[in-house]
Design an enzyme around this catalytic site. Structure first.
Site, PDB file in Angstrom:
ATOM      1  N   ASP B  99       0.853  -1.187   0.000  1.00  0.00           N
ATOM      2  CA  ASP B  99       0.000   0.000   0.000  1.00  0.00           C
ATOM      3  C   ASP B  99       0.892   1.241   0.000  1.00  0.00           C
ATOM      4  O   ASP B  99       2.125   1.148   0.016  1.00  0.00           O
ATOM      5  CB  ASP B  99      -0.987  -0.039   1.166  1.00  0.00           C
ATOM      6  CG  ASP B  99      -0.289   0.020   2.512  1.00  0.00           C
ATOM      7  OD1 ASP B  99       0.947   0.200   2.558  1.00  0.00           O
ATOM      8  OD2 ASP B  99      -0.969  -0.099   3.543  1.00  0.00           O
ATOM      9  N   ASP B 273      -8.100  -7.492   0.128  1.00  0.00           N
ATOM     10  CA  ASP B 273      -7.172  -7.746   1.227  1.00  0.00           C
ATOM     11  C   ASP B 273      -7.891  -7.352   2.494  1.00  0.00           C
ATOM     12  O   ASP B 273      -8.739  -6.448   2.484  1.00  0.00           O
ATOM     13  CB  ASP B 273      -5.899  -6.903   1.112  1.00  0.00           C
ATOM     14  CG  ASP B 273      -6.116  -5.498   1.637  1.00  0.00           C
ATOM     15  OD1 ASP B 273      -6.733  -4.690   0.919  1.00  0.00           O
ATOM     16  OD2 ASP B 273      -5.714  -5.213   2.789  1.00  0.00           O
ATOM     17  N   CYS B 311     -12.332 -28.793   5.890  1.00  0.00           N
ATOM     18  CA  CYS B 311     -11.094 -28.018   5.744  1.00  0.00           C
ATOM     19  C   CYS B 311      -9.881 -28.939   5.851  1.00  0.00           C
ATOM     20  O   CYS B 311      -9.865 -29.887   6.631  1.00  0.00           O
ATOM     21  CB  CYS B 311     -11.045 -26.925   6.815  1.00  0.00           C
ATOM     22  SG  CYS B 311      -9.554 -25.916   6.713  1.00  0.00           S
ATOM     23  N   CYS B 313      -6.707 -27.780   6.491  1.00  0.00           N
ATOM     24  CA  CYS B 313      -5.587 -27.142   7.194  1.00  0.00           C
ATOM     25  C   CYS B 313      -5.157 -27.999   8.383  1.00  0.00           C
ATOM     26  O   CYS B 313      -5.909 -28.867   8.822  1.00  0.00           O
ATOM     27  CB  CYS B 313      -5.979 -25.732   7.645  1.00  0.00           C
ATOM     28  SG  CYS B 313      -6.878 -25.712   9.215  1.00  0.00           S
ATOM     29  N   CYS B 316      -7.588 -28.350  11.408  1.00  0.00           N
ATOM     30  CA  CYS B 316      -8.755 -29.212  11.198  1.00  0.00           C
ATOM     31  C   CYS B 316      -8.370 -30.663  10.942  1.00  0.00           C
ATOM     32  O   CYS B 316      -9.100 -31.578  11.309  1.00  0.00           O
ATOM     33  CB  CYS B 316      -9.575 -28.683  10.021  1.00  0.00           C
ATOM     34  SG  CYS B 316     -10.276 -27.050  10.352  1.00  0.00           S
ATOM     35  N   HIS B 342      -5.888 -21.741   9.747  1.00  0.00           N
ATOM     36  CA  HIS B 342      -7.237 -22.158   9.338  1.00  0.00           C
ATOM     37  C   HIS B 342      -7.997 -21.024   8.636  1.00  0.00           C
ATOM     38  O   HIS B 342      -8.574 -21.224   7.565  1.00  0.00           O
ATOM     39  CB  HIS B 342      -8.067 -22.640  10.529  1.00  0.00           C
ATOM     40  CG  HIS B 342      -9.504 -22.763  10.151  1.00  0.00           C
ATOM     41  ND1 HIS B 342      -9.994 -23.831   9.429  1.00  0.00           N
ATOM     42  CD2 HIS B 342     -10.542 -21.898  10.285  1.00  0.00           C
ATOM     43  CE1 HIS B 342     -11.266 -23.625   9.148  1.00  0.00           C
ATOM     44  NE2 HIS B 342     -11.626 -22.471   9.666  1.00  0.00           N
TER      45      HIS B 342
END
Lengths: 381, 381
Positions: B99, B273, B311, B313, B316, B342
């Protein structure tokens, strides 16, 4: 030795090589192998702080340590058990050693009352009252499904008079006997007794004899690294280790610095645990092949080189010292994550180097070269 | 489109599929591809908080965002440049968007003075004085080697009168022009302009026209998600998006919740974002296919099921909700690590689902089924 049918049943150390008093071996546990000399990562409350279980595995760690005191208070042993035991809870299918809880009761809890049968104490979290006896201590560790269970002991404070050290040691020995009587033997699971006796050779000898007579799967040496200094610690070990059965693993509790480990492996210690690599990792202290660094130091702010050229951890493989410095200056969580990863990798690589050196019969020259490395503080731009 | 020789040079969006106003495309950058609609993980100070770069990659993230304000103050753009640029510094060879620094100067720094040529401000870290102009802003982002550079703008506060919003917008437009004149074009690198104008359709239209006439590689919409509410935000987008070139990526800055993303993708936004998945991950808030949960809630203490059955990840795949609850209750760093992992995975899977749905021409039914999932709060034992 693995093929000796009498040995196959009972928990023992398969000694594969010796060099002086040091030995390199393998422990076969219900949850897989441990290569000794071994460093166990401390996973206090069911997590090695700042590390995923996958990350801990990637460091080469084979066994983690859980703290009975912390886990019994939160989330409780019964809860861990309902959730499938500590291995499943923390995603660590490998060996887990849990301590007895005694050490933290003395160091962390508020009001506590010791009696012949156990200890009553208040939680440091919520002040609730709890009682730990040898029987409950065995039950807790079974609820966790600990691979290696530690007997309840009182870690004798330092300094102690010979009388109070003797009294404390004898209390621990009575508790050890009670633990042995309660512990449920299962193949690949172990109960370790803990030698006490402060810095007094006669007490240490007596404690070793009592424990050996009771008979444990392994022998820990407790009450050291509590302020007595390295020289005294090594003297106690030098006297005590030969009194412990050669066939069983010897575990020096709460030790230590890389230098302590070099010394103690030479004296015949097989297992270590210490918060040092993980705690140091959270406070910017790095253990490396070229010595100890504090990454907050401004001189690291422009160093484009890796923390340790010889290390394969993500901190060293993917980043500069300057980046690690930046993370700690900016209080970013990734600083502790990467440096804990590095420090544990350093400790595990140190152990691997010692195991190789013992097998090659060149332990003392290896130790000399490790120490020489620590003198080279290199890489400053 | 990829084979159009005129297009191959300039930075643009390869639109592969459309569904209503939504489009699925590919951005070819100097640092690799970005599939749109894309969610960019926020990596404020050169790190996505609580995540290693490998972990960020494992979530499916293709582009990360760095904050010019934070990085210019610490470790400084010159330092990042000396160390090989931001990609190398943070081990992120993929695309990086930075930014302009304007937003944080307004929200974080102490004393600041705005003039026609830029802004003078004091660091929130050490009080030191700094100046940011369009030229310096371009220079900083080039020192970082940012793949996507954002023009310097003033994020108009909300609420604003039409007069003050107009004045602020025109300042941003003058700065945008100055940025375009200073920015050094390089293949695969991009400069994005930022539409301002608060909630006033005429101002937004004028801002879009001015920016389009200057000509940018992509168009961001700023000054939203600052308190105006989702309905107003969507109205502004509905009016503004059609005014932006169809051939270039559209980036909605700082947005948002999963629900915001569903709405805004439908309106033709390509890039997002937001700190939400990472910040929520550090404070026990979980985004899942069955809604939002606070893992500190006592009801999770005994739930042996995974946080989100769908999920992949590590939180999980390897752990129970009860374990995650325990980590947050015990203030263990692993809680934020696993839940950030996650939440980012959830956001990236959401984007992947949207891209697939656009390509299959079934975006609205897909969005309906995602929303239906959020109504099922399941798994309570």
């Amino acid at each position: 030795m693995i093929d000796d049918p009498d040995r196959r049943e009972a928990f023992h150390l398969n000694v594969m090589a010796r060099d002086g008093c040091a030995r390199a071996g393998i422990l076969e546990t219900a949850h897989g192998l441990m290569h000794t000399p071994a460093f166990m990562a401390v996973g206090t409350a069911g997590t090695v702080k700042a590390m995923t279980a996958d990350a801990v595995r990637a460091t080469g760690t084979e066994c983690v340590l859980g703290n009975t005191y912390h886990l019994m208070l939160r989330p409780s042993a019964e809860r861990v058990n309902e959730l499938g035991g500590l291995h499943r809870f923390m995603d660590w299918p490998g060996p887990i050693l849990t301590d007895s809880g005694g050490f933290q009761i003395m160091s962390l809890s508020g009001l506590r009352t010791l009696d012949a049968d156990g200890v009553t104490f208040r939680s440091h979290i919520d002040g609730s009252s709890h009682r730990l006896t040898p029987g409950r201590c065995m039950e807790l560790q079974q609820l966790f499904d600990s691979t290696i269970t530690m007997a309840l002991d009182e870690c004798t404070p330092f300094p102690a008079t010979m009388n109070s050290a003797a009294e404390s040691m004898h209390l621990s020995m009575r508790w050890a006997k009670a633990c042995k009587e309660t512990f449920q033997q299962r193949p690949g699971y172990a109960l370790f007794g803990i030698v006490q006796g402060s810095v007094f050779p006669d007490l240490r000898a007596l404690s070793s004899e009592i424990l050996t007579n009771i008979g444990f799967d392994g022998y820990a040496i407790g009450g050291l690294a509590v302020g007595e200094g390295q020289e005294t610690m090594l003297r106690v070990l030098n006297d005590t280790v030969p009194l412990l059965p050669d066939t069983h693993p010897r575990y020096l509790m709460g030790v230590g610095t890389p230098d302590d480990i070099l010394e103690c492996v030479s004296l015949g210690i097989d297992m270590f645990d210490c918060v040092m690599p993980t705690r140091a990792g959270r406070t910017a202290r790095a253990f490396t092949n070229t010595g100890i660094y504090n990454l907050r130091n401004a001189r690291f702010s422009s160093e484009a080189v890796p923390l340790d050229r010889d290390c394969h951890c993500p901190a060293c493989r993917n980043h500069s010292r300057a980046y690690l410095h930046h993370l700690f200056r900016a209080n970013e969580i990734l600083g502790p994550i990467l440096l804990t990863w590095h420090n544990l990798t350093y400790y595990q690589d140190l152990m691997k180097g010692l195991r190789c050196a013992i097998r090659a019969g060149r332990l003392s020259s290896h130790i000399e070269s490790v120490r020489a490395g620590w003198q080279r503080k290199e890489g400053f731009a």
